[in-house]
Scaffold this motif. Sequence first.
Motif, PDB file in Angstrom:
ATOM      1  N   GLY A 261       0.817  -1.218   0.000  1.00 50.60           N
ATOM      2  CA  GLY A 261       0.000   0.000   0.000  1.00 50.60           C
ATOM      3  C   GLY A 261       0.841   1.255   0.000  1.00 50.60           C
ATOM      4  O   GLY A 261       0.541   2.226  -0.699  1.00 50.60           O
TER       5      GLY A 261
ATOM      6  N   GLU B 149       2.468   1.903  -3.504  1.00 50.60           N
ATOM      7  CA  GLU B 149       1.494   2.408  -4.474  1.00 50.60           C
ATOM      8  C   GLU B 149       1.123   3.857  -4.189  1.00 50.60           C
ATOM      9  O   GLU B 149       0.930   4.648  -5.110  1.00 50.60           O
ATOM     10  N   GLN B 150       1.037   4.208  -2.922  1.00 47.10           N
ATOM     11  CA  GLN B 150       0.743   5.610  -2.570  1.00 47.10           C
ATOM     12  C   GLN B 150       1.877   6.527  -3.004  1.00 47.10           C
ATOM     13  O   GLN B 150       1.639   7.644  -3.483  1.00 47.10           O
TER      14      GLN B 150
ATOM     15  N   GLU C 190       1.658   6.891  -6.802  1.00 51.99           N
ATOM     16  CA  GLU C 190       0.527   7.740  -7.168  1.00 51.99           C
ATOM     17  C   GLU C 190       0.811   9.199  -6.844  1.00 51.99           C
ATOM     18  O   GLU C 190       0.541  10.102  -7.655  1.00 51.99           O
TER      19      GLU C 190
ATOM     20  N   SER D  88      -4.679  -1.383  -6.628  1.00 55.60           N
ATOM     21  CA  SER D  88      -5.795  -0.453  -6.782  1.00 55.60           C
ATOM     22  C   SER D  88      -6.590  -0.738  -8.058  1.00 55.60           C
ATOM     23  O   SER D  88      -7.817  -0.620  -8.076  1.00 55.60           O
ATOM     24  N   LYS D  89      -5.908  -1.140  -9.152  1.00 60.79           N
ATOM     25  CA  LYS D  89      -6.617  -1.389 -10.407  1.00 60.79           C
ATOM     26  C   LYS D  89      -7.534  -2.608 -10.285  1.00 60.79           C
ATOM     27  O   LYS D  89      -8.631  -2.627 -10.850  1.00 60.79           O
TER      28      LYS D  89
ATOM     29  N   ARG E 179      -8.806  -3.798  -7.340  1.00 59.19           N
ATOM     30  CA  ARG E 179      -9.895  -3.415  -6.433  1.00 59.19           C
ATOM     31  C   ARG E 179     -10.940  -2.595  -7.175  1.00 59.19           C
ATOM     32  O   ARG E 179     -12.140  -2.782  -6.985  1.00 59.19           O
TER      33      ARG E 179
END
Length: 306
Positions: free
Chosen positions: A71, A74-75, A78, A275-276, A278
């Motif tokens: 997580g 990815e944050q 992003e 994320s993609k 989810r």
Amino acid sequence: MLPFRAISMFHAAVRAGSVSGAAQELGVTPSAISQQIHSLELFLGTALLVKVGRQIKLTEAGERYFEMISGGVEQIVEATHRLRGYRAVTVLTVRAAPSLSSKWLLPRLGNFIRSHPQLDVRIDGTNEPTNFDREDVDIDLRHGEGKWPGLFVEGLAEEHFFPVCSPVYAAAGSLTPSDFPKHRLIHSVKSMVQWTHWFDTLGIIADRRWDRVLFDRSHMVVDATVGGLGIALESNLLMWQELCDGRLICPIVNPPPITAVTQWIVCPHDRLRLSKVRAFVEWIQVERDAWLADVAMNRRVEACQT
């Protein structure tokens, strides 16, 4: 100092499922990825990955570490892209059975694409179940009984199976079940609900072998039935549009209530951290709920199921 470069390459390799896949995504050589992961393992004092052929497999420590950092990485990615004023294009690969793809998924897919412009969506239309350890597929919309241990598995929807034909072939409610052996019956050979089961449910014993035509794809069954080839036994999930616009009707009154869940959302549990993935799962759940509400409200079609 934390080895951020090594951490990001480890994360990319796990997401891609292979060192070569991560190298292609990051624009570096596979040996550079391997060296960075090795340096991270030395830094942490434990092995994170083992190679299985051309693929990689997480050790127990690697699974825990990936879960803890995923997580956060990815944050960071992003946030970096947003600050630079653009969002990276990411490919989402969905494997889906051909009939579900053409009859249910594709008519709705535009909603997902418009809501997620940062994603390039690839639909792989095949009935072959995905080997997630060896194939670059994010999520599988799979036909079957839903028994795939070790994976995230959620039924798409409960389906109603009943006989249908073109209104040119026979009028709605004009036949009785005992009439069916006198007609050409269209078979979907991979369907989990077959004509023999339907006859057994009604206690009908055909006094002769009926005429039939067989297809190995339900979307071909639906199209052939619309064309007036005969009577089919099919799922409302896969012929919904044809029912709604009147191209298919139920030729008997009060068919037996036969239901089953035959389509499933399937992926490894760790893919749900992406994320993609989810986003796609949440979107298809919303679309599924909207379809079920539409089924409940559409009395003309519902009459075929009671």
